[in-house]
Design a protein around this motif. Structure first.
Motif, mmCIF file in Angstrom:
data_model
loop_
_atom_site.group_PDB
_atom_site.id
_atom_site.type_symbol
_atom_site.label_atom_id
_atom_site.label_comp_id
_atom_site.label_asym_id
_atom_site.label_seq_id
_atom_site.Cartn_x
_atom_site.Cartn_y
_atom_site.Cartn_z
ATOM 1 N N ASP A 64 49.422 23.383 38.983
ATOM 2 C CA ASP A 64 48.609 24.181 39.892
ATOM 3 C C ASP A 64 49.279 24.360 41.263
ATOM 4 O O ASP A 64 48.975 23.639 42.224
ATOM 5 N N ARG A 116 41.537 26.114 35.289
ATOM 6 C CA ARG A 116 42.191 26.783 34.151
ATOM 7 C C ARG A 116 43.140 27.831 34.700
ATOM 8 O O ARG A 116 42.789 28.542 35.650
ATOM 9 N N ILE A 117 44.304 27.953 34.085
ATOM 10 C CA ILE A 117 45.279 28.965 34.502
ATOM 11 C C ILE A 117 45.580 29.866 33.321
ATOM 12 O O ILE A 117 45.752 29.378 32.197
ATOM 13 N N ARG A 140 48.929 26.497 43.511
ATOM 14 C CA ARG A 140 48.076 27.040 44.577
ATOM 15 C C ARG A 140 47.815 25.981 45.648
ATOM 16 O O ARG A 140 47.547 24.825 45.328
ATOM 17 N N PRO A 184 40.500 29.907 44.362
ATOM 18 C CA PRO A 184 41.048 30.983 43.534
ATOM 19 C C PRO A 184 39.950 31.855 42.918
ATOM 20 O O PRO A 184 39.317 31.455 41.944
ATOM 21 N N GLU A 191 38.719 30.363 35.906
ATOM 22 C CA GLU A 191 37.772 29.484 36.609
ATOM 23 C C GLU A 191 38.584 28.310 37.138
ATOM 24 O O GLU A 191 39.719 28.083 36.684
ATOM 25 N N LEU A 192 38.022 27.589 38.091
ATOM 26 C CA LEU A 192 38.762 26.476 38.684
ATOM 27 C C LEU A 192 39.133 25.487 37.578
ATOM 28 O O LEU A 192 38.304 25.158 36.732
ATOM 29 N N PRO A 226 38.598 34.670 40.500
ATOM 30 C CA PRO A 226 39.189 35.052 39.201
ATOM 31 C C PRO A 226 40.024 36.333 39.281
ATOM 32 O O PRO A 226 40.994 36.493 38.538
ATOM 33 N N TRP A 273 49.832 35.076 37.312
ATOM 34 C CA TRP A 273 48.750 34.337 36.662
ATOM 35 C C TRP A 273 47.489 34.439 37.498
ATOM 36 O O TRP A 273 47.510 34.882 38.644
ATOM 37 N N HIS A 274 46.379 34.027 36.899
ATOM 38 C CA HIS A 274 45.139 33.919 37.667
ATOM 39 C C HIS A 274 44.349 32.714 37.170
ATOM 40 O O HIS A 274 44.768 32.017 36.230
ATOM 41 N N TYR A 275 43.247 32.471 37.858
ATOM 42 C CA TYR A 275 42.397 31.322 37.521
ATOM 43 C C TYR A 275 41.072 31.885 37.002
ATOM 44 O O TYR A 275 40.223 32.272 37.802
#
Ligand code: SAM
Length: 233
Positions: free
Chosen positions: A189, A221-222, A191, A197, A218-219, A199, A214-216
């Motif tokens: 992570d 999970r990547i 970040r 983050p 939800e907090l 979504p 990439w994105h999250y």
């Protein structure tokens, strides 16, 4: 007393920007690079005997974090970036003389070139010295550090759409463990801890000649969104 030092070599690394580089070596074993030795150390004599060694210490310059004014206190990302502690209690990049140190795996020795893995070094990092890791002296079995007592917790990395097949294709082209590299680096992570983050927010970093986004969802999970050839800039 002042003493001038000059690099013995320059690291050619998978990491083309600081963001998403692991905080310490070993955390991403698939992170590879080559230390290109500079004259006069680019001759076979300088590395003779190193083939008997599995790991080396690299002493290097944080060349992209050099500052004129020394800091006494820093805010390590590990502590969430909001707690300041004495510079000598951390491995922060902003430090007196800008010197970093990493133990890395030595995969192959050639005259003028050391093949490394498990690195936490930016491309172009100037290396000031190389020393063999000496297990009986360097491995301290009863050592403790209450501020950094364990490796960062890993979070699961998933792949969206054709991002994984694209990563496999580029891995073949580069002849590098690219899928592992992306998963190992993102699982930590990258970040900053203070950033929430959303979504829809996309994060990106450059590995080798590729831009990875990439994105999250939800907090905790990547999801890797895409792996594309980097634009030349
Ligand atoms: N293992 C080394 C040490 O303890 O001295 C480095 C630790 S430092 C916390 C690791 C971070 O340094 C990486 O996450 C990366 O962002 C940064 N970094 C690596 N190479 C760098 C360079 N040449 N200039 C500036 N920052 C660098």
């Amino acid at each position: 007393m002042q003493h001038l030092v000059s690099p013995v070599g320059i690291v050619r690394s998978c990491f083309k920007e600081k963001f998403a580089i692991p905080r310490q070596p070993h955390l991403a074993p698939a992170a590879r690079g080559v230390l290109e030795l500079l004259p006069p150390f680019n001759q076979g004599e300088a590395v003779q005997g190193l083939e008997q060694v599995s790991h080396v210490w690299l002493l290097f310059l944080f060349h992209q974090a050099l500052e004129d004014k020394p800091r006494l206190k820093v805010r390590p990302p590990r502590l969430g970036g909001n707690q300041s502690v004495g510079v000598f209690s951390t491995r922060a990049t902003h430090r007196p003389n800008g010197i970093g140190q990493s133990v890395v795996r030595l995969d192959k020795v050639e005259p003028g070139r050391l093949h490394l893995s498990g690195i936490d070094l930016l491309d172009g990092t100037p290396v000031l010295d190389i020393k063999p890791y000496v297990p009986y002296a360097d491995c301290v079995s009863d050592a403790h550090n209450a501020m950094a007592d364990a490796a960062p917790q890993l979070i699961p990395v998933e792949w969206h759409g054709d991002a994984l097949s694209s990563a496999h294709q580029h891995a073949q082209r580069l002849n590098e463990p690219l899928v592992e590299l992306i998963e190992q680096c993102l699982a930590q992570d990258p970040r900053p801890a203070y950033q929430q983050p959303e979504p829809e927010r996309r994060y990106g970093a450059r590995f080798w000649d590729l831009d990875v986004h990439w994105h999250y969802p939800e907090l905790g999970r990547i999801r890797v969104l895409d792996v594309q050839m980097a634009s030349r800039d």
